[in-house]
Design a protein around this motif. Structure first.
Motif, PDB file in Angstrom:
ATOM      1  N   GLY A  31      40.469  38.283  37.563  1.00  0.00           N
ATOM      2  CA  GLY A  31      41.925  38.658  37.146  1.00  0.00           C
ATOM      3  C   GLY A  31      41.929  39.337  35.746  1.00  0.00           C
ATOM      4  O   GLY A  31      40.856  40.073  35.367  1.00  0.00           O
ATOM      5  N   GLU A  32      43.084  38.979  35.199  1.00  0.00           N
ATOM      6  CA  GLU A  32      43.188  39.785  33.891  1.00  0.00           C
ATOM      7  C   GLU A  32      44.176  38.578  33.047  1.00  0.00           C
ATOM      8  O   GLU A  32      44.868  37.891  33.397  1.00  0.00           O
ATOM      9  CB  GLU A  32      44.038  40.890  33.846  1.00  0.00           C
ATOM     10  CG  GLU A  32      43.503  42.184  34.628  1.00  0.00           C
ATOM     11  CD  GLU A  32      42.593  42.864  33.831  1.00  0.00           C
ATOM     12  OE1 GLU A  32      42.383  42.767  32.613  1.00  0.00           O
ATOM     13  OE2 GLU A  32      41.576  43.107  34.517  1.00  0.00           O
ATOM     14  N   GLY A  33      43.545  38.363  31.805  1.00  0.00           N
ATOM     15  CA  GLY A  33      44.261  37.270  30.998  1.00  0.00           C
ATOM     16  C   GLY A  33      44.335  36.302  31.303  1.00  0.00           C
ATOM     17  O   GLY A  33      43.336  35.319  31.932  1.00  0.00           O
ATOM     18  N   ALA A  34      45.524  35.556  31.598  1.00  0.00           N
ATOM     19  CA  ALA A  34      45.870  34.126  32.219  1.00  0.00           C
ATOM     20  C   ALA A  34      46.154  34.343  33.689  1.00  0.00           C
ATOM     21  O   ALA A  34      46.818  33.480  34.300  1.00  0.00           O
ATOM     22  CB  ALA A  34      46.885  33.430  31.304  1.00  0.00           C
ATOM     23  N   ALA A  37      43.806  36.216  39.857  1.00  0.00           N
ATOM     24  CA  ALA A  37      44.227  37.239  40.882  1.00  0.00           C
ATOM     25  C   ALA A  37      43.272  36.839  42.384  1.00  0.00           C
ATOM     26  O   ALA A  37      43.763  37.113  43.629  1.00  0.00           O
ATOM     27  CB  ALA A  37      44.094  38.642  40.697  1.00  0.00           C
ATOM     28  N   ASN A  38      41.965  36.663  42.046  1.00  0.00           N
ATOM     29  CA  ASN A  38      41.292  36.601  43.046  1.00  0.00           C
ATOM     30  C   ASN A  38      39.954  35.603  42.850  1.00  0.00           C
ATOM     31  O   ASN A  38      40.062  35.162  41.792  1.00  0.00           O
ATOM     32  CB  ASN A  38      40.407  37.874  43.414  1.00  0.00           C
ATOM     33  CG  ASN A  38      41.453  39.219  43.851  1.00  0.00           C
ATOM     34  OD1 ASN A  38      41.999  39.170  44.627  1.00  0.00           O
ATOM     35  ND2 ASN A  38      41.312  40.249  42.956  1.00  0.00           N
ATOM     36  N   GLY A  70      35.978  49.356  36.314  1.00  0.00           N
ATOM     37  CA  GLY A  70      37.479  49.405  36.371  1.00  0.00           C
ATOM     38  C   GLY A  70      38.164  48.032  37.415  1.00  0.00           C
ATOM     39  O   GLY A  70      39.291  47.946  37.695  1.00  0.00           O
ATOM     40  N   GLY A  71      37.220  47.135  37.912  1.00  0.00           N
ATOM     41  CA  GLY A  71      37.406  46.178  38.816  1.00  0.00           C
ATOM     42  C   GLY A  71      38.206  44.807  37.914  1.00  0.00           C
ATOM     43  O   GLY A  71      38.028  44.653  36.797  1.00  0.00           O
ATOM     44  N   PRO A  72      38.767  43.863  38.593  1.00  0.00           N
ATOM     45  CA  PRO A  72      39.071  42.784  37.853  1.00  0.00           C
ATOM     46  C   PRO A  72      38.004  41.990  36.955  1.00  0.00           C
ATOM     47  O   PRO A  72      36.710  42.216  37.358  1.00  0.00           O
ATOM     48  CB  PRO A  72      39.431  41.752  39.109  1.00  0.00           C
ATOM     49  CG  PRO A  72      38.675  42.222  40.335  1.00  0.00           C
ATOM     50  CD  PRO A  72      38.538  43.690  40.118  1.00  0.00           C
TER      51      PRO A  72
END
Length: 131
Positions: A31-34, A37-38, A70-72
């Motif tokens: 995911g990103e940050g906190a 997503a997956n 560019g992926g998570p």
């Protein structure tokens, strides 16, 4: 600190723990940050998977390469405790890098999230996000 986790990621971790039992399951939090997503399940390649976990190194390399393209991002790790609480064990604490990554641990029918801080693991609260 509160993190956001998708229902899909939560269900994937629960399923991985059930399928691996009585061995430890493991995987990557993406995911990103906190925001988780997956969840990407990986093989547990440790020689004693009943009591330890080791992420498949190739899966980790592939996830970092995908993130560079560019992926998570790889924001943390997951593993299960087939016999034990959803909290960092002595082995977990000894192997932690103190790098701020999120650790998700499944144990005794529940999932808990922790931040691997330089001073030790800190419990995290989480909210479930629908996609």
């Amino acid at each position: 600190m509160d993190i956001a986790v998708t229902r899909e990621a939560l269900e994937g971790m629960e399923r991985a723990a059930a399928e691996a039992h009585p061995r430890e399951a493991c995987g990557l939090l993406l995911g990103e940050g906190a925001n988780v997503a997956n969840f990407a399940q990986t093989a547990n390649v440790h020689c004693r998977p009943e009591t330890h976990f080791e992420l498949d190194p190739q899966a980790l390399i592939d996830a970092h390469r995908a993130a560079r393209d560019g992926g998570p991002q790889v924001i943390g790790y997951f593993h299960s405790h087939p016999v034990g609480a959803a909290a960092p064990s002595a082995t977990d604490r000894a192997s932690a890098a103190g790098d701020g990554r999120i650790w998700a641990i499944w144990g005794e029918g529940e999932l808990a999230f922790w931040r691997d801080d330089p001073a030790g693991f800190a419990a995290l609260s989480y909210s479930v996000q629908e996609r």
